[in-house]
Motif scaffolding. Structure first.
Motif, PDB file in Angstrom:
ATOM      1  N   GLY A  11       0.838  -1.201   0.000  1.00 40.34           N
ATOM      2  CA  GLY A  11       0.000   0.000   0.000  1.00 40.34           C
ATOM      3  C   GLY A  11       0.870   1.246   0.000  1.00 40.34           C
ATOM      4  O   GLY A  11       2.103   1.168  -0.003  1.00 40.34           O
ATOM      5  N   ARG A  12       0.202   2.391   0.025  1.00 42.61           N
ATOM      6  CA  ARG A  12       0.970   3.640   0.001  1.00 42.61           C
ATOM      7  C   ARG A  12       0.126   4.790   0.503  1.00 42.61           C
ATOM      8  O   ARG A  12      -1.107   4.731   0.526  1.00 42.61           O
ATOM      9  CB  ARG A  12       1.492   3.927  -1.405  1.00 42.61           C
ATOM     10  N   PHE A  13       0.850   5.841   0.926  1.00 37.65           N
ATOM     11  CA  PHE A  13       0.209   7.120   1.211  1.00 37.65           C
ATOM     12  C   PHE A  13       0.861   8.103   0.256  1.00 37.65           C
ATOM     13  O   PHE A  13       2.085   8.113   0.115  1.00 37.65           O
ATOM     14  CB  PHE A  13       0.440   7.504   2.679  1.00 37.65           C
ATOM     15  N   ALA A  14       0.034   8.903  -0.423  1.00 41.35           N
ATOM     16  CA  ALA A  14       0.566   9.690  -1.542  1.00 41.35           C
ATOM     17  C   ALA A  14       0.081  11.141  -1.476  1.00 41.35           C
ATOM     18  O   ALA A  14      -0.677  11.592  -2.326  1.00 41.35           O
ATOM     19  CB  ALA A  14       0.144   9.040  -2.857  1.00 41.35           C
ATOM     20  N   PRO A  15       0.532  11.879  -0.473  1.00 45.35           N
ATOM     21  CA  PRO A  15       0.040  13.255  -0.328  1.00 45.35           C
ATOM     22  C   PRO A  15       0.639  14.207  -1.366  1.00 45.35           C
ATOM     23  O   PRO A  15       1.782  14.032  -1.789  1.00 45.35           O
ATOM     24  CB  PRO A  15       0.528  13.646   1.079  1.00 45.35           C
ATOM     25  N   SER A  16      -0.164  15.187  -1.743  1.00 44.62           N
ATOM     26  CA  SER A  16       0.348  16.301  -2.544  1.00 44.62           C
ATOM     27  C   SER A  16       0.771  17.386  -1.560  1.00 44.62           C
ATOM     28  O   SER A  16       0.040  17.663  -0.602  1.00 44.62           O
ATOM     29  CB  SER A  16      -0.749  16.854  -3.452  1.00 44.62           C
ATOM     30  N   PRO A  17       1.904  18.018  -1.795  1.00 43.86           N
ATOM     31  CA  PRO A  17       2.375  19.016  -0.816  1.00 43.86           C
ATOM     32  C   PRO A  17       1.696  20.370  -0.998  1.00 43.86           C
ATOM     33  O   PRO A  17       2.349  21.388  -1.212  1.00 43.86           O
ATOM     34  CB  PRO A  17       3.881  19.083  -1.092  1.00 43.86           C
ATOM     35  N   ILE A  47       5.558  11.366  -2.334  1.00 41.25           N
ATOM     36  CA  ILE A  47       5.170  12.781  -2.313  1.00 41.25           C
ATOM     37  C   ILE A  47       4.848  13.201  -3.745  1.00 41.25           C
ATOM     38  O   ILE A  47       5.696  13.131  -4.636  1.00 41.25           O
ATOM     39  CB  ILE A  47       6.301  13.665  -1.728  1.00 41.25           C
ATOM     40  N   GLU A  48       3.624  13.630  -3.955  1.00 40.68           N
ATOM     41  CA  GLU A  48       3.147  13.910  -5.321  1.00 40.68           C
ATOM     42  C   GLU A  48       3.371  15.392  -5.639  1.00 40.68           C
ATOM     43  O   GLU A  48       2.447  16.202  -5.702  1.00 40.68           O
ATOM     44  CB  GLU A  48       1.689  13.463  -5.443  1.00 40.68           C
ATOM     45  N   ASP A  49       4.650  15.696  -5.854  1.00 36.42           N
ATOM     46  CA  ASP A  49       5.069  17.096  -6.024  1.00 36.42           C
ATOM     47  C   ASP A  49       5.300  17.427  -7.497  1.00 36.42           C
ATOM     48  O   ASP A  49       6.395  17.823  -7.889  1.00 36.42           O
ATOM     49  CB  ASP A  49       6.351  17.355  -5.207  1.00 36.42           C
ATOM     50  N   VAL A 191      -5.683   2.595  -0.540  1.00 31.08           N
ATOM     51  CA  VAL A 191      -6.642   3.017   0.490  1.00 31.08           C
ATOM     52  C   VAL A 191      -6.542   4.538   0.570  1.00 31.08           C
ATOM     53  O   VAL A 191      -5.449   5.073   0.780  1.00 31.08           O
ATOM     54  CB  VAL A 191      -6.295   2.401   1.865  1.00 31.08           C
ATOM     55  N   ARG A 192      -7.653   5.245   0.374  1.00 33.64           N
ATOM     56  CA  ARG A 192      -7.599   6.713   0.350  1.00 33.64           C
ATOM     57  C   ARG A 192      -8.998   7.279   0.592  1.00 33.64           C
ATOM     58  O   ARG A 192      -9.971   6.539   0.716  1.00 33.64           O
ATOM     59  CB  ARG A 192      -7.032   7.188  -0.988  1.00 33.64           C
ATOM     60  N   GLY A 193      -9.087   8.598   0.602  1.00 31.49           N
ATOM     61  CA  GLY A 193     -10.353   9.259   0.907  1.00 31.49           C
ATOM     62  C   GLY A 193     -11.353   9.132  -0.234  1.00 31.49           C
ATOM     63  O   GLY A 193     -10.978   8.987  -1.401  1.00 31.49           O
TER      64      GLY A 193
HETATM   65  N1  GLU Z   1      -1.978  13.153  -4.081  1.00 32.67           N
HETATM   66  C1  GLU Z   1      -3.389  12.988  -3.903  1.00 32.67           C
HETATM   67  C2  GLU Z   1      -3.891  13.930  -2.824  1.00 32.67           C
HETATM   68  O1  GLU Z   1      -3.126  14.408  -2.004  1.00 32.67           O
HETATM   69  C3  GLU Z   1      -3.770  11.580  -3.505  1.00 32.67           C
HETATM   70  C4  GLU Z   1      -3.466  10.599  -4.555  1.00 32.67           C
HETATM   71  C5  GLU Z   1      -3.989   9.192  -4.300  1.00 32.67           C
HETATM   72  O2  GLU Z   1      -4.118   8.775  -3.142  1.00 32.67           O
HETATM   73  O3  GLU Z   1      -4.242   8.506  -5.273  1.00 32.67           O
HETATM   74  O4  GLU Z   1      -5.081  14.195  -2.814  1.00 32.67           O
END
Ligand code: GLU
Length: 300
Positions: A11-17, A47-49, A191-193
């Protein structure tokens, strides 16, 4: 739509800064962490920068520091999307070779309903163009691991056609970057919002077009502030207070329906270890009512 891929959970957590973590993004981080760890899996941080115009200076460092303060330790190195532009270019070139990309010079004003151009514009030489994915088959319904069966026709905000993969301003678009990296990193469980729910059929489509396996998707209930507005960085949701990680984690676990007897945990790591053992997705409040977060205990 997809059977979860074989092999060890990743899995992963992928926040945008675009701002520091707020309680909603902490909720997504904690749930994806617990889901991965409870499955004995890996949990990555990306980190989705790739959107400098929306980036807030210092946000990446603040996010990383918050995760560390809350005991959310990731596996391996952080993947910075800004270091992956060549990979996104290669993927775009592959899709173009397959005849799936068209150039589009439309502006917001000239796009049709739903932001659709459907390849009808005819860019002249020198016109700034976005590069868009031709959607040639219907997007597929899918089974969400937390929310159950999801039908595309019920998603108001489903992107219907012409998914932008490379923006007019020369930047790679979110959809392309997320799919290329989920695949490259071997992510097989997202897994995400729920704000990203309608992106999942699109991402499954794009991954399939790229010849890549599709991960399983699980979306968390949306979390609203007391004013009924979605908690988001854009709405000015308040940054979590890194000085009270145990209280923040307890609050998030309660919101996730995972309340249990870990009062004796003295550190975030201990609390997360207990919560991992007890992680029960069936307890997630996935009914129609959104979660409401009262901020009273988190003074600015
Ligand atoms: N980078 C996206 C955000 O911060 C989330 C990307 C994802 O979970 O697929 O909203």
């Amino acid at each position: 739509m997809q059977a979860p891929q074989q092999g060890r959970y990743c899995g992963r957590f992928a926040p945008s800064p675009t701002g520091p973590l707020h309680i909603g993004s902490l909720l997504a981080a904690v749930a994806s962490f617990l889901d991965a760890r409870a499955a004995g899996g890996r949990w990555l941080l990306r980190i989705e920068d790739i959107d400098p115009p929306r980036e807030v200076p210092g946000a990446s460092d603040a996010i990383i520091a918050s995760l560390q303060r809350h005991g959310l330790s990731w596996d391996g190195d952080i993947l910075w999307q800004s270091s992956r532009i060549d990979a996104y270019r290669d993927a775009l070139a592959t899709l173009r070779q397959r005849g799936l990309i068209f150039d589009c010079s439309c502006t917001r004003a000239t796009l049709g309903p739903g932001g659709s151009c459907a390849g009808r514009c005819s860019p002249g030489p020198g016109d700034a163009c976005a590069q868009r994915l031709r959607i040639v088959e219907a997007l597929k319904d899918f089974d969400d691991r937390f929310l159950g069966p999801q039908r595309c026709q019920d998603m108001d905000d489903l992107p219907t056609s012409d998914i932008t993969l490379w923006r007019k301003d020369g930047l790679p678009a979110y959809q392309l970057a997320v799919c290329v990296d989920d695949s490259w990193q071997g992510v097989n469980a997202v897994v995400r919002g729920s704000d990203l729910l309608s992106q999942s059929p699109v991402q499954a489509y794009l991954l399939t077009a790229l010849g890549c396996p599709v991960p399983s998707y699980a979306h968390l209930p949306l979390i609203l502030g007391e004013d009924g507005r979605k908690l988001s960085k854009q709405n000015g949701a308040r940054a979590i207070n890194d000085e009270r990680p145990l209280a923040n984690l307890r609050q998030v676990l309660a919101l996730l329906g995972q309340e249990s007897a870990e009062a004796e945990a003295a550190t975030p790591e201990q609390l997360l270890a207990c919560a991992t053992e007890r992680w029960t997705p069936a307890l997630l409040p996935t009914g129609a009512a959104p979660l409401v977060y009262a901020d009273a205990s988190n003074p600015p």
